[in-house]
Design a protein around this motif. Sequence first.
Motif, short mmCIF file in Angstrom:
data_model
loop_
_atom_site.label_atom_id
_atom_site.label_comp_id
_atom_site.label_asym_id
_atom_site.label_seq_id
_atom_site.Cartn_x
_atom_site.Cartn_y
_atom_site.Cartn_z
N VAL A 84 29.35 87.33 54.42
CA VAL A 84 28.10 86.93 53.84
C VAL A 84 27.37 88.19 54.37
O VAL A 84 25.82 87.80 54.10
CB VAL A 84 27.56 85.60 54.31
CG1 VAL A 84 28.44 84.65 53.54
CG2 VAL A 84 27.72 85.37 55.84
N ASN A 85 27.61 89.26 54.92
CA ASN A 85 26.89 90.15 55.15
C ASN A 85 25.76 89.84 56.47
O ASN A 85 24.73 90.36 56.17
CB ASN A 85 26.22 91.07 54.07
CG ASN A 85 27.43 91.67 53.28
OD1 ASN A 85 28.41 92.17 53.69
ND2 ASN A 85 27.11 91.61 51.98
N VAL A 86 26.14 89.09 57.35
CA VAL A 86 25.27 88.79 58.56
C VAL A 86 25.04 90.21 59.27
O VAL A 86 25.98 90.61 59.50
CB VAL A 86 25.55 87.88 59.43
CG1 VAL A 86 24.80 87.56 60.56
CG2 VAL A 86 25.83 86.44 58.55
N PRO A 87 23.81 90.78 59.61
CA PRO A 87 23.77 91.98 60.15
C PRO A 87 23.93 91.85 61.63
O PRO A 87 23.66 90.75 62.21
CB PRO A 87 22.10 92.25 60.01
CG PRO A 87 21.75 90.88 59.84
CD PRO A 87 22.52 90.11 58.93
N ASP A 88 24.69 92.87 62.02
CA ASP A 88 25.10 92.79 63.41
C ASP A 88 23.96 93.02 64.50
O ASP A 88 22.94 93.77 64.14
CB ASP A 88 26.03 94.00 64.04
CG ASP A 88 26.57 93.85 65.30
OD1 ASP A 88 26.45 93.00 66.09
OD2 ASP A 88 27.44 94.81 65.54
N PRO A 89 23.58 92.11 65.38
CA PRO A 89 22.54 92.38 66.30
C PRO A 89 22.40 93.49 67.09
O PRO A 89 21.46 93.77 67.69
CB PRO A 89 22.38 90.91 66.94
CG PRO A 89 23.60 90.31 67.01
CD PRO A 89 24.33 90.97 65.94
N ILE A 90 23.35 94.03 67.24
CA ILE A 90 23.52 95.15 68.18
C ILE A 90 23.60 96.55 67.29
O ILE A 90 24.48 96.82 66.51
CB ILE A 90 24.95 95.23 68.98
CG1 ILE A 90 25.06 94.16 69.87
CG2 ILE A 90 25.08 96.63 69.83
CD1 ILE A 90 24.17 93.84 70.70
N ASN A 91 22.62 97.23 67.37
CA ASN A 91 22.38 98.34 66.36
C ASN A 91 22.93 99.59 67.50
O ASN A 91 23.39 99.27 68.72
CB ASN A 91 20.95 98.70 66.04
CG ASN A 91 20.04 99.06 67.45
OD1 ASN A 91 20.35 99.14 68.32
ND2 ASN A 91 18.75 98.48 67.09
N ASP A 92 23.05 100.60 66.93
CA ASP A 92 23.79 101.89 67.45
C ASP A 92 22.93 102.46 68.71
O ASP A 92 23.46 102.52 69.59
CB ASP A 92 23.80 103.18 66.42
CG ASP A 92 24.84 102.87 65.59
OD1 ASP A 92 25.93 101.81 65.65
OD2 ASP A 92 24.72 103.29 64.53
N GLU A 93 21.66 102.24 68.62
CA GLU A 93 20.83 102.68 69.83
C GLU A 93 20.94 101.60 71.06
O GLU A 93 21.25 102.28 72.30
CB GLU A 93 19.37 102.67 69.46
CG GLU A 93 18.35 103.04 70.51
CD GLU A 93 16.98 103.13 70.18
OE1 GLU A 93 15.94 102.96 70.80
OE2 GLU A 93 16.78 103.10 68.97
#
Length: 92
Positions: free
Chosen positions: A42-51
């Motif tokens: 369902v395309n839940v965004p990952d809370p961990i971004n690359d930065e």
Amino acid sequence: MSELAMWLLMVGVVLLLMSKISQLKEDMARMNTTLNAIAKQVNVPDPINDELKNSILELISKGEKIKAIKEYRTATGAGLVEAKQYIDSLSE
């Protein structure tokens, strides 16, 4: 009851508890796998971004796991155990 019977009863209870805890861990791992699959679908965004991930990896490489756990918890609202498991998984 004799002392031997009491010890055997206590050992039995401990073994039963260990078995139940093991089953609960397996159930949680299965639920986590299912939730991750649903979140991906369902395309839940990952809370961990690359930065943030790079920052955490840098802290880990410096041997500052506790700071990495704290940063992860602050960013995600995760509990201590979950944060430690995540940091440990990145450390491997």
